[in-house]
Enzyme design. Structure first.
Site, PDB file in Angstrom:
ATOM      1  N   LYS A  96     -23.859 -18.563   1.377  1.00 23.68           N
ATOM      2  CA  LYS A  96     -24.014 -18.252  -0.048  1.00 23.68           C
ATOM      3  C   LYS A  96     -23.889 -16.753  -0.212  1.00 23.68           C
ATOM      4  O   LYS A  96     -24.212 -15.986   0.699  1.00 23.68           O
ATOM      5  CB  LYS A  96     -25.410 -18.681  -0.533  1.00 23.68           C
ATOM      6  CG  LYS A  96     -25.453 -18.966  -2.016  1.00 23.68           C
ATOM      7  CD  LYS A  96     -24.979 -20.374  -2.320  1.00 23.68           C
ATOM      8  CE  LYS A  96     -24.829 -20.626  -3.791  1.00 23.68           C
ATOM      9  NZ  LYS A  96     -24.582 -22.053  -4.069  1.00 23.68           N
ATOM     10  N   GLY A 147     -29.786 -27.051 -18.997  1.00 21.89           N
ATOM     11  CA  GLY A 147     -28.651 -26.163 -18.766  1.00 21.89           C
ATOM     12  C   GLY A 147     -27.544 -26.457 -19.758  1.00 21.89           C
ATOM     13  O   GLY A 147     -27.600 -27.462 -20.497  1.00 21.89           O
ATOM     14  N   ASP A 174     -20.671 -20.056  -8.494  1.00 18.62           N
ATOM     15  CA  ASP A 174     -22.026 -20.592  -8.691  1.00 18.62           C
ATOM     16  C   ASP A 174     -22.452 -20.039 -10.048  1.00 18.62           C
ATOM     17  O   ASP A 174     -21.583 -19.669 -10.855  1.00 18.62           O
ATOM     18  CB  ASP A 174     -22.955 -20.143  -7.544  1.00 18.62           C
ATOM     19  CG  ASP A 174     -24.277 -20.910  -7.532  1.00 18.62           C
ATOM     20  OD1 ASP A 174     -24.312 -22.046  -7.042  1.00 18.62           O
ATOM     21  OD2 ASP A 174     -25.297 -20.377  -8.039  1.00 18.62           O
ATOM     22  N   VAL A 221     -22.019 -27.120 -14.754  1.00 21.60           N
ATOM     23  CA  VAL A 221     -22.583 -28.320 -14.128  1.00 21.60           C
ATOM     24  C   VAL A 221     -23.081 -29.290 -15.205  1.00 21.60           C
ATOM     25  O   VAL A 221     -22.773 -30.488 -15.182  1.00 21.60           O
ATOM     26  CB  VAL A 221     -23.709 -27.933 -13.148  1.00 21.60           C
ATOM     27  CG1 VAL A 221     -24.395 -29.170 -12.604  1.00 21.60           C
ATOM     28  CG2 VAL A 221     -23.153 -27.071 -12.012  1.00 21.60           C
TER      29      VAL A 221
HETATM   30  O1  2IT Z   1     -24.168 -24.932  -4.897  1.00 17.48           O
HETATM   31  C1  2IT Z   1     -23.001 -25.279  -4.628  1.00 17.48           C
HETATM   32  O2  2IT Z   1     -22.772 -26.267  -3.921  1.00 17.48           O
HETATM   33  C2  2IT Z   1     -21.904 -24.498  -5.169  1.00 17.48           C
HETATM   34  N1  2IT Z   1     -22.157 -23.521  -5.865  1.00 17.48           N
HETATM   35  C3  2IT Z   1     -20.487 -24.843  -4.841  1.00 17.48           C
HETATM   36  C4  2IT Z   1     -20.074 -24.233  -3.559  1.00 17.48           C
HETATM   37  C5  2IT Z   1     -18.603 -24.365  -3.243  1.00 17.48           C
HETATM   38  O3  2IT Z   1     -18.225 -23.810  -2.193  1.00 17.48           O
HETATM   39  O4  2IT Z   1     -17.853 -25.002  -3.970  1.00 17.48           O
END
Ligand code: 2IT
Length: 444
Positions: free
Chosen positions: A125, A236, A165, A240
Site C-alpha cells: 500500500k 460513502g 484508493d 466503491v
Molecule cells: O484496497 C484495495 O484493495 C484497493 N485499493 C485496490 C488495490 C488495487 O491494486 O487495485
C-alpha cells in the site's frame, strides 16, 4: 507455541502509535493462531513473527508547487508488505490523515486479500497525507507527478504495481502513469486502474462495488435468502459506494442511504437511475460532501453529522473508511433487525462491532473478502497488459463473479460453525495459508 496476548504485547511495544496496524494484526492472528500452533512447519519457520513485518518501507518527501507558486511539502510512502506469492500489489491513498500506521494496516490487509483472490499478487500500500479536497486539477497533477518521481525507482510491472484508493481515481492514476512513462520511456502495466485509453480494463471502476454485491449475494443464497426486494444502507459516495449502489439496483434491492464526512442522505424512494450517476458528479466536484444530493433530489433528506446505521434496513454495506462503524452503530443495526453486514471499506468496523455481530450470529463479511473484487480486476488488468490484449466487459465481469464466488466458498470452508459462517475466521485462515506456505517453501 504462540500466545495471542504475549505476541500482541510485543508487537505493540515495537510499533508505538500505530493503532490501526495493531488492530488489523490482532484480528488476523486471533483467527489463525490455532492453525499455526498445530503446524510444526509454521512454528519452526517463525511464521507469525515474519508475516507481520513489512518487507520494506519507502518514505519520501513530496515537494510540489501550488497555484499561488508556493512550495508545498507532503510525506509519501510505499509499504511493500509481502511478495511471497507474487509482485507487490495495492493501492495509493491520498488523504490528509494518512500516517505510516494507516498504510501498514492497509498493506497487511492487502496481503491476505490478494491471496484470497487466487491471483499471484503480493500485498502493498502507498499514499500520502496530501489532501485533494478543494485542490485544482493542476495542483493534483503536479502532486501526482512529484509523488511518482519519488516512488518510481521502487516499482515495476514485475516488482510492485500500485493502483488507486481513497483520493486516487482514474485521473490521478493517469497523471502518475504519464510521469512513469516520461521517466522510463516504457509503456507497461506498472499501474492498474488506468483509463481505457492508457491500457486500463473495462469494469475496473465498478469492480469493488460489484464484487461486494456478488459476495453478498452468495451470503444470502447460503441462507436460502435473496437480495431482491431488500433495503440496503450504503455509506460513502465514492467509487466503491457507486459500484455497490449500481449492482444492488441491478440485483433488485433498494438502496436508501449514502454518506459523506458531512452526514448522510436518506432517500426513501431508492437511489437509482440518474441518482447513481449524480454520485460521480458529487465526487468529481472535489468537495467531499454529500449534501448537494438533496438540493438536486429534494424528496431525499439530509442528516448532518449522522451515520446511515441509524436506519432500519436489511443489509448494511459500509463503503467509506476504516472504523466508520462503531459498537453503538452495531447495536443499533442489530436492534433494528439487520440481516447482513457486508464490510466493503477496509476494516470499516471497529473490532468490538465485529465481535458483536459475530456474537449475535449476524452474517458478517470482512472487508478483505467482500472488497477483493477491486484488486481482482486489477489483477485481470495486469494479465491483459502482459498479453497485450483487452477483454470485453462481460469477460471481465464473469471472471470477477467467479472469483468472488470462490472467495465465498473458501470462507465457508474455513469458517463454517454449524449453520453459521464466521467469515472473518474463514477469510483470515484461507488468505493466510497460501502466503505462509509460500514463505516456508522459499526458505529465508
Ligand atoms: O484496497 C484495495 O484493495 C484497493 N485499493 C485496490 C488495490 C488495487 O491494486 O487495485
Amino acid at each position: 507455541m504462540y500466545d495471542l496476548n504475549g505476541f500482541m504485547r510485543e508487537l505493540e511495544k515495537r510499533n508505538p502509535a500505530q493503532e490501526e496496524y495493531i488492530q488489523a494484526v490482532r484480528e488476523v492472528v486471533a483467527s489463525v493462531i490455532d492453525v499455526v500452533n498445530s503446524n510444526e512447519r509454521y512454528l519452526r519457520n517463525k511464521i507469525l513473527d515474519r508475516i507481520v513485518e513489512p518487507n520494506a518501507i519507502h518514505e519520501f518527501r513530496v515537494e510540489w508547487e501550488d497555484d499561488n507558486h508556493q512550495v508545498q511539502v507532503n510525506r509519501g510512502w510505499r509499504v511493500q508488505f509481502n511478495n511471497a506469492i507474487g509482485p507487490y500489489k495495492g493501492g495509493i491513498r491520498f488523504q490528509k490523515n494518512v500516517t505510516l500506521g494507516t498504510l501498514k494496516f492497509l498493506g497487511f490487509e492487502q496481503v491476505f486479500k490478494n491471496s484470497l483472490t487466487s491471483l499471484p499478487m503480493g500485498g502493498a500500500k502507498g499514499g500520502s497525507d496530501f489532501d485533494p479536497t478543494g485542490k485544482s486539477e493542476s495542483e493534483i497533477r503536479r502532486f501526482c507527478q512529484s509523488f511518482m518521481r519519488c516512488m518510481f525507482k521502487y516499482i515495476g510491472p514485475e516488482i510492485d504495481i500500485p493502483a488507486g484508493d481513497m483520493g486516487v481515481g482514474g485521473r490521478e492514476v493517469g497523471f502518475m502513469f504519464g510521469e512513469w512513462k516520461r521517466l522510463t520511456s516504457e509503456h507497461v502495466g506498472v499501474l492498474t486502474g488506468k483509463s481505457l485509453a492508457c491500457g486500463g480494463s473495462l469494469i475496473r471502476p465498478e469492480a469493488t462495488g460489484f464484487g461486494s454485491l456478488y459476495f453478498a449475494n452468495e451470503m444470502l443464497k447460503r441462507n436460502g435468502d435473496s437480495i431482491k426486494g431488500k433495503t440496503v444502507a450504503v455509506s460513502g459516495f465514492g467509487n466503491v459506494a457507486w459500484g455497490a449502489v449500481l449492482k444492488a439496483n441491478e440485483l433488485g434491492a433498494k438502496v436508501v442511504t449514502i454518506s459523506g464526512p458531512d452526514g448522510y442522505v436518506y432517500d426513501e424512494d431508492g437511489i437509482s437511475g440518474d441518482k447513481i450517476g449524480y454520485m460521480l458528479e458529487m465526487r468529481s466536484s472535489n468537495r467531499n460532501i454529500v449534501e448537494p444530493y438533496v438540493e438536486r433530489f429534494p424528496s431525499a433528506r439530509f442528516f448532518r453529522g449522522k451515520k446511515p446505521w441509524e436506519r432500519k434496513t436489511d443489509i448494511a454495506i459500509p463503503c467509506a473508511c476504516q472504523n466508520e462503524l462503531d459498537i453503538n452503530d452495531a447495536k443499533q443495526l442489530v436492534s433494528n433487525g439487520v440481516g447482513y453486514v457486508v464490510e466493503t471499506s477496509n476494516m470499516g468496523c471497529v473490532a468490538e462491532a465485529v465481535d458483536f455481530f459475530i456474537g449475535k450470529r449476524i452474517p458478517f463479511a470482512p472487508g478483505k473478502a467482500a472488497n477483493a473484487g477491486g484488486v481482482s480486476v486489477s489483477g485481470l488488468e495486469m494479465t491483459q497488459n502482459s498479453m497485450k490484449c483487452s477483454w470485453s466487459a462481460k469477460e471481465v465481469d464473469d471472471k470477477l463473479k467467479a472469483i468472488m464466488e470462490n472467495i465465498h466458498k473458501a470462507c465457508v470452508e474455513n469458517g463454517a460453525d454449524g449453520d453459521y459462517v464466521n467469515y472473518v475466521k474463514g477469510a483470515n485462515i484461507a488468505g493466510f495459508r497460501k502466503v505462509a506456505d509460500a514463505m516456508c517453501d522459499m526458505g529465508f
